[in-house]
Motif scaffolding. Sequence first.
Motif, PDB file in Angstrom:
ATOM      1  N   ARG A 115      78.418  27.652  41.251  1.00 47.79           N
ATOM      2  CA  ARG A 115      76.998  27.941  41.036  1.00 47.79           C
ATOM      3  C   ARG A 115      76.316  28.327  42.346  1.00 47.79           C
ATOM      4  NH1 ARG A 115      74.364  23.529  39.340  1.00 47.79           N
ATOM      5  NH2 ARG A 115      76.090  22.057  39.589  1.00 47.79           N
ATOM      6  N   THR A 116      76.783  27.718  43.450  1.00 49.42           N
ATOM      7  CA  THR A 116      76.208  28.068  44.750  1.00 49.42           C
ATOM      8  C   THR A 116      76.613  29.481  45.159  1.00 49.42           C
ATOM      9  OG1 THR A 116      76.340  25.739  45.358  1.00 49.42           O
ATOM     10  CG2 THR A 116      76.014  27.324  47.147  1.00 49.42           C
ATOM     11  N   VAL A 167      68.506  38.843  41.474  1.00 48.86           N
ATOM     12  CA  VAL A 167      68.235  37.726  40.574  1.00 48.86           C
ATOM     13  C   VAL A 167      67.637  36.571  41.366  1.00 48.86           C
ATOM     14  CG1 VAL A 167      69.319  35.954  39.124  1.00 48.86           C
ATOM     15  CG2 VAL A 167      70.019  38.351  38.919  1.00 48.86           C
ATOM     16  N   TYR A 168      66.594  35.934  40.818  1.00 50.64           N
ATOM     17  CA  TYR A 168      66.073  34.727  41.420  1.00 50.64           C
ATOM     18  C   TYR A 168      66.979  33.596  40.963  1.00 50.64           C
ATOM     19  CZ  TYR A 168      63.319  30.674  42.486  1.00 50.64           C
ATOM     20  OH  TYR A 168      62.916  29.458  42.968  1.00 50.64           O
ATOM     21  N   ALA A 169      67.984  33.299  41.779  1.00 52.35           N
ATOM     22  CA  ALA A 169      69.039  32.382  41.342  1.00 52.35           C
ATOM     23  C   ALA A 169      69.057  31.152  42.233  1.00 52.35           C
ATOM     24  CB  ALA A 169      70.390  33.073  41.385  1.00 52.35           C
ATOM     25  N   ASP A 170      69.092  30.020  41.595  1.00 52.74           N
ATOM     26  CA  ASP A 170      69.121  28.723  42.248  1.00 52.74           C
ATOM     27  C   ASP A 170      70.251  27.974  41.541  1.00 52.74           C
ATOM     28  OD1 ASP A 170      68.753  25.949  42.267  1.00 52.74           O
ATOM     29  OD2 ASP A 170      66.591  26.114  42.534  1.00 52.74           O
ATOM     30  N   PRO A 171      71.172  27.364  42.295  1.00 53.06           N
ATOM     31  CA  PRO A 171      72.313  26.720  41.617  1.00 53.06           C
ATOM     32  C   PRO A 171      71.892  25.801  40.473  1.00 53.06           C
ATOM     33  CG  PRO A 171      72.635  26.686  43.983  1.00 53.06           C
ATOM     34  CD  PRO A 171      71.253  27.231  43.749  1.00 53.06           C
ATOM     35  N   GLU A 172      70.711  25.192  40.617  1.00 54.28           N
ATOM     36  CA  GLU A 172      70.252  24.270  39.573  1.00 54.28           C
ATOM     37  C   GLU A 172      69.885  24.982  38.283  1.00 54.28           C
ATOM     38  OE1 GLU A 172      70.509  21.269  39.440  1.00 54.28           O
ATOM     39  OE2 GLU A 172      70.513  20.423  41.456  1.00 54.28           O
ATOM     40  N   ARG A 173      69.673  26.292  38.373  1.00 52.35           N
ATOM     41  CA  ARG A 173      69.285  27.065  37.188  1.00 52.35           C
ATOM     42  C   ARG A 173      70.485  27.721  36.527  1.00 52.35           C
ATOM     43  NH1 ARG A 173      64.158  29.879  37.007  1.00 52.35           N
ATOM     44  NH2 ARG A 173      62.597  28.763  38.222  1.00 52.35           N
ATOM     45  N   ILE A 174      71.654  27.584  37.144  1.00 51.05           N
ATOM     46  CA  ILE A 174      72.837  28.288  36.647  1.00 51.05           C
ATOM     47  C   ILE A 174      73.681  27.368  35.774  1.00 51.05           C
ATOM     48  CG2 ILE A 174      74.990  29.426  37.320  1.00 51.05           C
ATOM     49  CD1 ILE A 174      73.583  30.431  39.820  1.00 51.05           C
ATOM     50  N   VAL A 175      74.128  27.890  34.643  1.00 50.57           N
ATOM     51  CA  VAL A 175      75.076  27.175  33.795  1.00 50.57           C
ATOM     52  C   VAL A 175      76.269  28.095  33.561  1.00 50.57           C
ATOM     53  CG1 VAL A 175      75.513  26.150  31.534  1.00 50.57           C
ATOM     54  CG2 VAL A 175      73.305  25.785  32.664  1.00 50.57           C
ATOM     55  N   VAL A 176      77.449  27.583  33.874  1.00 53.64           N
ATOM     56  CA  VAL A 176      78.681  28.359  33.712  1.00 53.64           C
ATOM     57  C   VAL A 176      79.144  28.257  32.264  1.00 53.64           C
ATOM     58  CG1 VAL A 176      81.100  28.526  34.442  1.00 53.64           C
ATOM     59  CG2 VAL A 176      79.314  27.959  36.113  1.00 53.64           C
ATOM     60  N   SER A 177      79.699  29.334  31.751  1.00 56.80           N
ATOM     61  CA  SER A 177      80.212  29.301  30.379  1.00 56.80           C
ATOM     62  C   SER A 177      81.547  30.026  30.312  1.00 56.80           C
ATOM     63  CB  SER A 177      79.219  29.974  29.423  1.00 56.80           C
ATOM     64  OG  SER A 177      79.240  31.381  29.622  1.00 56.80           O
ATOM     65  N   ALA A 178      82.202  29.895  29.162  1.00 61.21           N
ATOM     66  CA  ALA A 178      83.513  30.536  28.961  1.00 61.21           C
ATOM     67  C   ALA A 178      83.330  31.900  28.305  1.00 61.21           C
ATOM     68  CB  ALA A 178      84.417  29.636  28.123  1.00 61.21           C
ATOM     69  N   GLY A 179      82.550  32.760  28.940  1.00 58.49           N
ATOM     70  CA  GLY A 179      82.318  34.089  28.408  1.00 58.49           C
ATOM     71  C   GLY A 179      80.900  34.240  27.853  1.00 58.49           C
ATOM     72  N   PHE A 180      80.461  35.486  27.708  1.00 57.72           N
ATOM     73  CA  PHE A 180      79.105  35.757  27.221  1.00 57.72           C
ATOM     74  C   PHE A 180      78.912  35.233  25.804  1.00 57.72           C
ATOM     75  CE2 PHE A 180      76.303  38.547  24.714  1.00 57.72           C
ATOM     76  CZ  PHE A 180      75.110  38.327  25.377  1.00 57.72           C
ATOM     77  N   HIS A 181      79.949  35.423  24.971  1.00 55.44           N
ATOM     78  CA  HIS A 181      79.867  34.985  23.579  1.00 55.44           C
ATOM     79  C   HIS A 181      79.557  33.498  23.509  1.00 55.44           C
ATOM     80  CE1 HIS A 181      81.471  33.919  19.561  1.00 55.44           C
ATOM     81  NE2 HIS A 181      81.109  35.142  19.239  1.00 55.44           N
ATOM     82  N   HIS A 182      80.221  32.751  24.356  1.00 62.58           N
ATOM     83  CA  HIS A 182      80.011  31.307  24.430  1.00 62.58           C
ATOM     84  C   HIS A 182      78.591  30.998  24.891  1.00 62.58           C
ATOM     85  CE1 HIS A 182      80.936  27.507  27.006  1.00 62.58           C
ATOM     86  NE2 HIS A 182      80.210  27.203  25.950  1.00 62.58           N
ATOM     87  N   ALA A 183      78.150  31.709  25.939  1.00 61.96           N
ATOM     88  CA  ALA A 183      76.799  31.484  26.464  1.00 61.96           C
ATOM     89  C   ALA A 183      75.750  31.799  25.396  1.00 61.96           C
ATOM     90  CB  ALA A 183      76.581  32.359  27.698  1.00 61.96           C
ATOM     91  N   LEU A 184      75.959  32.889  24.679  1.00 55.00           N
ATOM     92  CA  LEU A 184      74.987  33.271  23.650  1.00 55.00           C
ATOM     93  C   LEU A 184      74.961  32.231  22.533  1.00 55.00           C
ATOM     94  CD1 LEU A 184      72.955  35.465  22.847  1.00 55.00           C
ATOM     95  CD2 LEU A 184      74.800  36.595  21.578  1.00 55.00           C
TER      96      LEU A 184
END
Lengths: 479, 479
Positions: free
Chosen positions: A162-163, A175-192
Amino acid sequence: MAETWATSGSGEPAETGVDLHLDLTGPRLREGLTDALRDAVRSKRLAPGTRLPSSRTLAADLGVARNTVANAYAELIAEGWLTAQQGSGTRVARRVEPRRAAPAALRPRLAGQRPTYSLLTGSPNLAQFPRKQWLAAARRALTAAPHEAFALGEAHGRIELRTALADYLARSRGVYADPERIVVSAGFHHALGLMAQALKARRVRTVAVESYGLDIYREQLSNAGLRIPPLYVDDHGARTGDLAGMPDVGAVLITPAHQFPTGHALPPARRAAVLDWARATGGLILEDDYDGEFRYDREPVGALQGLDPDRIAYFGTVSKSLAPGLRLAWMVLPDWLVPEIITAKGYLDWLSSATEQLTLAEFIASGDYDRHVRAMRLRYRRRRDELVAALSERAPAIKVTGLAAGLQVVLELPAGTERSVIEAAAARGLEISGITEFRYETADAGWRLPVKDALVINYAAPLDNAWAGALDILCDVLA
Amino acid sequence: MAETWATSGSGEPAETGVDLHLDLTGPRLREGLTDALRDAVRSKRLAPGTRLPSSRTLAADLGVARNTVANAYAELIAEGWLTAQQGSGTRVARRVEPRRAAPAALRPRLAGQRPTYSLLTGSPNLAQFPRKQWLAAARRALTAAPHEAFALGEAHGRIELRTALADYLARSRGVYADPERIVVSAGFHHALGLMAQALKARRVRTVAVESYGLDIYREQLSNAGLRIPPLYVDDHGARTGDLAGMPDVGAVLITPAHQFPTGHALPPARRAAVLDWARATGGLILEDDYDGEFRYDREPVGALQGLDPDRIAYFGTVSKSLAPGLRLAWMVLPDWLVPEIITAKGYLDWLSSATEQLTLAEFIASGDYDRHVRAMRLRYRRRRDELVAALSERAPAIKVTGLAAGLQVVLELPAGTERSVIEAAAARGLEISGITEFRYETADAGWRLPVKDALVINYAAPLDNAWAGALDILCDVLA
């Protein structure tokens, strides 16, 4: 492998005379005996109910220690292959279902089922996956990782990744990106899917989607119980101004950097319009930045998210930049949405491999990711130029659009010819997609998309040895 | 970093005089300028509506080519940071929300929030993850992999992994495994979620679960809408004979090789009873073989699945044998169930990393997996013996059960003392679990579990430098 004929019977009641043809294999004798007995039962050479020789007898016949046989019997009794009753000795269990042994291996499913060539959308050039650099990053990452890196980790995803992403996305995508705002997923389909759950949890019932896009994502949203009214996509991208007139839309899924599949970057006025809509209604913008890195004629258009990080959920993935097989993607979320997405993730669920996340983190932090994207940009641009040159020479009537970015272009066809062109190509062993399969409209939308015949051509994916052939067939069927 | 004061105003209307303090950084000048302008807008040094100097003026002030400035303006206009109207020049967009820059990095969440020692269940010894061998396997696997290995792959999981697992499971666990029957998942939790969907799709409404087990899996099944009546677990494991008397149970989730957490291997008669139930009712047995490899006093008890592969779904994972962070698990399914599980998986969903799957396939095929499991068996056995020795010396009153296998033992406590022991340990900085947290019974079960006070101690997980300290505190609070 030592083969032995064990003929018991001597000193045992007649009915129990049983020939065991045992192949004693394997490093450890007891295991060899256990396996041999198990196979004899499986293969029905030892029928259910058959009484086995006493451990003493069999041990003598096989020339092994009695304990070896006794232990093998004990193991098979514990497993249920054999039974032991007082007085009636050791017998083959009546419950065992005999069956053929499992085949050693299988030919891969995919083999030979594919047409010779494919220009279908969705995949980058897999031959270019940077195996060496990826392995080197894995080595550095796993060597340096703390022990807890091999634990389940946290639902947000590894902090190292995330960092690294926060830095990369701010630098390369605005992108205004802060590690605390990021969530990792197993692909876009999963994230959606996670987003759909989170939206429903906050009572969003309607998510507008572009009138050209991938049906699998529309299905995913509607299977989640969301209404998905279409947002009209014209030759400048999504008509975001229309959102103001669409009742109770709680979120909109758009591809601003590069509309999929039509290939346009959302013009400034429409970027402004979707932000205005979000601010006026409190709606959420779902920005799918699936291939934002790939722009050829100028710097990539930065992400919309930077303009209002509290109203935009940004979706990114390595599926186009590296490989879909890695199953790694990410969301950059408004602060308030993070806990709701984590709740949707649920306990233990959905986590991506920690080692893979650490490897990607190192791959990005080392600059390898930037280098790879730049190299692919050049390579894809060359492919695109070859495609354009070939078409202008051999099929000059075809208008090519969506050239500026991404992995595919749109080839406009004379009305009514899309299907026949696709079939002609298929007959030559070339898979291609028509734009019609990406089309989405509903009766209640109050409009109908103009009929448009076109092909969506992924020029990035073909391996070098297949590219010329695919291009040749494409030109033939378009000529 | 070159700093420049750009004072525009000369030749521009008064209201537009604006000082741009731009830090021109980065390798490429245009990007530097674009970033500097974006930051100036973000940080409000350039207020919304502010008119920017013309590209000619700014270029002159900065001593760069006019095109450089024009391109930077164009990029920021495309992104929505700036606007350009005929006659009114280039202005800072009124919509931009100024915000602090994102923090460079974050300290990991986990840091310092943990008690000093933990003997909680669930994790193997992460310090023993075979990094070298794993990396070597990754190198061999990724070097040899075909290009398509980096594609999405198939829902079943990579054929290389399913083939390696089929061989390993048949060999080491007595599983009737055929690559076609194997489905790879991202952990047991994920696999169980798929199974719950598949069971519901075939109208199964009730899944019996053991009266001692992990609540997260019970929750997962009931959240999926399944009834989960408890199956009584006594000192010999699950009383599978009771299933015959439990109405409309369509499946049962059991841990035959090593009941979790009580630690018993299911006796032969109870193995037979659950098979009889499955055959009589057509019910499905869900065999959770979470740590079957780890048995210390004799050969591991083989899986139940081999006895009737068409009525048993076998679940395995690397979470205990290697590391939970890998998120790799598998099901070996009855033929008829495979398509239903694949349907539950859905398109694109749930896939595990292809590179990770290939690495595990190579790790198993090379024999590294067997070697690692054997090495850990010795190491864990030593830990177990140290625990037993320490307890018999310093807390001889404590009865230790569940010794034969797995990563944990049960320490029986005097009635009514479980909570106080856990709190005493916590006060000393040692996390431990009581067996009560694994207990499950329902009013309609018609029975109540006898009150049992005990600890469930994971002796495998502590790092070497923490083991002695944890053991010492444990003995103290039990003495």
